[in-house]
Design a protein around this motif. Structure first.
Motif, PDB file in Angstrom:
ATOM      1  N   PRO A   4       2.372  -0.946   2.698  1.00 52.28           N
ATOM      2  CA  PRO A   4       3.567  -0.903   1.793  1.00 52.28           C
ATOM      3  C   PRO A   4       3.873   0.536   0.591  1.00 52.28           C
ATOM      4  N   ILE A   5       4.813  -0.178  -0.009  1.00 51.04           N
ATOM      5  CA  ILE A   5       6.150   1.647  -0.138  1.00 51.04           C
ATOM      6  C   ILE A   5       4.803   0.986  -1.836  1.00 51.04           C
ATOM      7  N   ASP A   6       4.864  -0.408  -2.099  1.00 49.92           N
ATOM      8  CA  ASP A   6       4.550   0.077  -3.606  1.00 49.92           C
ATOM      9  C   ASP A   6       2.575  -1.217  -3.514  1.00 49.92           C
ATOM     10  N   PRO A   7       1.581  -0.561  -3.827  1.00 45.43           N
ATOM     11  CA  PRO A   7       0.495  -0.851  -3.242  1.00 45.43           C
ATOM     12  C   PRO A   7      -0.462  -2.080  -4.552  1.00 45.43           C
ATOM     13  N   ASP A   8       0.674  -2.470  -5.471  1.00 42.56           N
ATOM     14  CA  ASP A   8      -0.040  -3.614  -6.199  1.00 42.56           C
ATOM     15  C   ASP A   8       1.156  -4.498  -5.413  1.00 42.56           C
ATOM     16  N   PHE A   9       1.635  -4.487  -5.177  1.00 36.63           N
ATOM     17  CA  PHE A   9       2.921  -5.787  -4.433  1.00 36.63           C
ATOM     18  C   PHE A   9       2.187  -7.095  -4.516  1.00 36.63           C
TER      19      PHE A   9
END
Length: 339
Positions: A106-111
């Motif tokens: 992912p682009i945001d690891p916490d999505f």
């Protein structure tokens, strides 16, 4: 509402599927999934960023997308659909949506935090769990969008003439000729001609004398004989990006009855045709060096960011999503003034 499609019987999709720049086996990367949506994705209310974040890539046919991880295909998107909710509704056991191990990058690891806690389905009530997960995810998504909208409003208040890029409400009418074509049934008794309406960004809705702006979506009706389309557009929807790019701060301030600032006094002339707003002088013929590289009739007076190219007039800049010089998407476009 989005609907599921079974890939093995969806022959039409297979026939029209585009060849992605990135091989399908590399679509576990969110950034690669996002690339598949450009430049063909045309659904203005379902954002490619959301689809790519939740595992989808574009098939290239209409509005049909496929999840890389569960292979579900969705299409027929409605304006009120939420990507997370539709994904969980049609594929409640998707490995990505149930937080099971995947090769997703992912682009945001916490999505995935937006999905809340996942309860294992040991009772066979997968649909109930999916609904609960969807409700939690939808609430988180709503909060995220509200924060994003507030940041955009703050940005617009501080950037003055800078127009943050966002989607036109009715992109099918971004060309003036297409707007003009909608006025075939416009009441002939109206003093506001179709040409003046289309020039001011309006298209005819087909109901009474109701028109709408292609960019901001604002509706106007009950036109009086003395009403000027541009002046009414400014008075009722002065924050419309089309208004800000085509009209000068002087014209906007005068229409709104506000005090004109020093920066507005340096703006170029504008023609309104309204009795209470000053008319301007005819513009001199534009030289080839200073003319807009899209229409070739008006002078260029905008700058695309971040590329910095100055090649388009305000009208043309408001109807494109890419810089005409480098063909790259822009993040904002700003009106500029020459001495």
């Amino acid at each position: 509402m989005a609907s599921a499609a079974v890939s093995c019987i969806c022959r039409e999709i297979a026939e029209y599927r585009v060849t992605h720049v990135v091989p399908e086996e590399c679509l576990n990367y969110e950034v690669n999934r996002l690339r598949t949506f450009f430049p063909l994705w045309t659904v203005p209310y379902i954002y490619p960023e959301e689809l790519a974040r939740w595992g989808f890539f574009y098939t290239g046919h209409r509005d049909c997308v496929r999840c890389y991880f569960c292979r579900i295909e969705l299409g027929g998107w409605d304006e009120h659909d939420v990507v997370i909710e539709e994904h969980l509704k049609w594929s409640p056991h998707c490995r990505l949506m149930t937080k099971r191990p995947t090769n997703n990058v992912p682009i945001d690891p916490d999505f995935l935090d937006q999905l809340g806690e996942i309860v294992p389905d040991t009772t066979g009530t997968g649909s109930t769990i999916a609904r609960e997960m969807a409700a939690t995810a939808a609430a988180a998504e709503s909060n995220r969008l509200n924060r994003q909208n507030e940041l955009e409003r703050q940005s617009q208040r501080t950037q003055n003439d800078t127009m943050p890029f966002y989607r036109q409400k009715y992109p099918q009418y971004r060309i003036e000729g297409d707007r003009l074509a909608t006025f075939k049934e416009w009441p002939k008794s109206m003093p506001q001609t179709p040409e003046r309406m289309a020039d001011a960004g309006f298209f005819y809705t087909g109901k009474s004398d109701v028109v709408a702006c292609f960019y901001c979506g604002g509706n106007l009706r009950d036109w009086l004989a003395e009403d000027d389309p541009w002046v009414e557009h400014v008075r009722n929807f002065s924050e419309c990006p089309y208004v800000k790019l085509v009209k000068t701060p002087e014209f906007i301030a005068e229409c709104r009855g506000e005090k004109i600032t020093n920066s507005a006094l340096t703006a170029g002339p504008e023609h309104s045709g309204h009795g209470n707003v000053s008319k301007d002088k005819e513009q001199d013929e534009v030289s080839d060096e200073k003319c807009c590289k899209i229409c070739f009739t008006r002078p260029f007076d905008t700058v695309f960011m971040p590329c910095g190219h100055v090649v388009a007039c305000g009208r043309c800049a408001a109807t494109t999503t890419k810089c005409p010089m480098c063909n790259e998407p822009y993040t904002s476009v700003q009106r500029i003034y020459f001495s």
